[in-house]
Design an enzyme around this catalytic site. Sequence first.
Site, PDB file in Angstrom:
ATOM      1  N   GLU A  82       1.854   4.697  -4.608  1.00  0.00           N
ATOM      2  CA  GLU A  82       1.739   6.061  -5.151  1.00  0.00           C
ATOM      3  C   GLU A  82       2.755   6.343  -6.247  1.00  0.00           C
ATOM      4  O   GLU A  82       2.429   6.995  -7.239  1.00  0.00           O
ATOM      5  CB  GLU A  82       1.885   7.100  -4.034  1.00  0.00           C
ATOM      6  CG  GLU A  82       0.702   7.168  -3.079  1.00  0.00           C
ATOM      7  CD  GLU A  82       0.804   6.200  -1.907  1.00  0.00           C
ATOM      8  OE1 GLU A  82       1.733   5.348  -1.913  1.00  0.00           O
ATOM      9  OE2 GLU A  82      -0.017   6.284  -0.990  1.00  0.00           O
ATOM     10  N   HIS A 151      -0.883  13.529   8.327  1.00  0.00           N
ATOM     11  CA  HIS A 151      -2.137  13.606   7.565  1.00  0.00           C
ATOM     12  C   HIS A 151      -2.741  15.010   7.580  1.00  0.00           C
ATOM     13  O   HIS A 151      -3.928  15.178   7.376  1.00  0.00           O
ATOM     14  CB  HIS A 151      -3.194  12.650   8.142  1.00  0.00           C
ATOM     15  CG  HIS A 151      -2.923  11.208   7.909  1.00  0.00           C
ATOM     16  ND1 HIS A 151      -1.872  10.535   8.484  1.00  0.00           N
ATOM     17  CD2 HIS A 151      -3.565  10.288   7.144  1.00  0.00           C
ATOM     18  CE1 HIS A 151      -1.894   9.274   8.108  1.00  0.00           C
ATOM     19  NE2 HIS A 151      -2.905   9.094   7.288  1.00  0.00           N
TER      20      HIS A 151
END
Lengths: 346, 335
Positions: A82, A151
């Site tokens: 990322e 998440h």
Amino acid sequence: MTTDIMSTTVDREILYREAINEALRQEMELDETVIIMGEEIAGGAGLEHLGIVDAWGGPFRTTVGLIQQFGKERILDTPLSEAAFVGTAIGAASTGMRAVAELMFVDFVGVCMDQLLNNAAKMRYMFGGQVKVPFVLLTRIGAGFGSAAQHSESFYSIFSHIPGLKGVVPSDPYTAKGLLTAAIRDDDPVVYFEHKGLYLDKGAVPEEPYVIPLGKARTVRPGKDITLVGISRMTWVCTEAAEELQKQGTNAEVIDLLSVSPIDYDHIIDSVRRTHRLVVVDEDTPVCSLASDICARVAEEAFDYLDAPPSRVTAPHTPVPYSRPLENNYVPNAARVVRTVQGLVS
Amino acid sequence: MDLSRDTLISLYKTMTTIRHFEERGIPETGQRQMSASVHSSAGQEAVPTGICAHLTNEDYIGSTHRGHGHCIAKGVDPKNMMAELFGRSTGNNKGKGGSMHIADMSKGMLGTNGVVAASVPLAVGAALTSKLRNFGRVAVAFFGDGGANQGVLHECMNLASVWKLPVIFCCENNGYAESTPVSYGLSVANVADRAAGYDMPGIHVDGMDVFAVYEAAGEAVARARAGEGPSLLECRTYRFYGHTVFDDPLSYRTKEEQDHWRSRDPLKLFREMVVPEGLVTEEELNQMDDEAEALMEEAIKFADESPMPDPLELYDDVYVDYPVDMMRRGANMDI
């Protein structure tokens, strides 16, 4: 056809996730400098010998079919890196592309925050206006799916806090397409928060490209007794609460915030001046939150109009739990909103 | 190496300009009490000079906190740089950035950067732009031996290798990450060894020898331009001063070590290698030194005579488009 820029009356209905896909596809068709990069946005990208170039189309199928249409030069499925690909997208955006990067879940922002905080948000300012950074970060928020603490967060307030970034929280298919189109066409970095609980919601969406202006809230239900401000999916928790409150004789106005930077304070204050009460319903945690900020702003600028303390219904100051009874209590619901409002109007 | 007289003159001119900028500009900035966050690259001149000699204005570089040399080698005007250090509105960044953020997009200079290795993905992104739009440009990502251990660099080397991007990863190994010796923090003998992990050439050269840097960079740039992907080029060099203007490097480096590297001053080595060959004379080099000194006088005068930014510029260029009212609303500002 569209009667108001913040809503539509077209007959055509598509899913929230399809609205996102359509905005991406149309903007890529209109502007060849638009590129998308991220993990699994195609999926199976390395398996060309099997004829598979689109195994997933993104974990929530928001990018499905794009690699077939635009090729792997513009649909850049990335390694799990990322920091590298978010930073690379920012670098590409500052040198002539309109770069969209997808961060699979907002909880993962820790691994690439430096690029967002210190490059995307600050480059234009630090460089004295020499550069534009037309960069969009697509990411996901929302609890309620048993995905636990890493998440499920709704961390938009972190981004609202950073000068140089803009942020949007579409709440239905119409706003999903219009805000994404606006975000891609915008010359500033925009963080676009998709709510996982809305992907399968169906709604009216015009086929042609259109833009919903960044920084504007909308009123989704008029009322006169109290203003409820919803953020992302919480807008629909507010309308559900408003239906119940109506039965009890309280007429609630519901505002859908839509942008978390800039925040449309004026829209909220105009409403509170009429209703004299405010509850902000926020799926994010309460400390230093968007809900806190909106309440503070209303207290400062509309103090004389208030008949009750500006109030909040939010997630608790805890990580998102896993087990169902715990998670059910974590996410704000209509019953909590109704109870909070009852305490303010009685 | 067989270099033309013009190239030799150009290389020396860049190195002496950098040296003079550091030797004059940094103390002058200090005297004006503008900033403590200024890092001298004196001693490291051969690295940006040898590399940027292969680049055009269209090529890109990403730089570090110790980036004055990168700017000058990439063609950024020292007058505007001095003005930026002095916080003037005529600075490259209109006084918004200072030493650690000097950028000149017209020269492909994507900014010096205050976060270690943070500019690396910007250079990789610029290389991606070049590849996707067929610009034929290359990008150089400068970082130090401290930056060599940052995760984002490693992710970027992998990504650039996977995508075969036209980028050169250039490690300026000056031996110390602030005060920590490279031997303490590096798991391998040379940063260049790590290239093997990313399937790219890893080259280690003497970073005090501008010709060694120039030759190695030429190969890496040619490889990038030919679409053959990235390279990792490590240049072993030394900074003559401390991490910033405030620390005493003798608290972590020995005098013997400093003397050794001073004896390998890249400008001195240049003279020793070039003058005996007869292509450029001692007098010509002295004259370039004098010109660099005069340029700094001019730059300091330009900066001092330039206006400070208007206080209301505080709100400029945060965004392309954003309500200014939202920047000061609720803050009870004076302006």
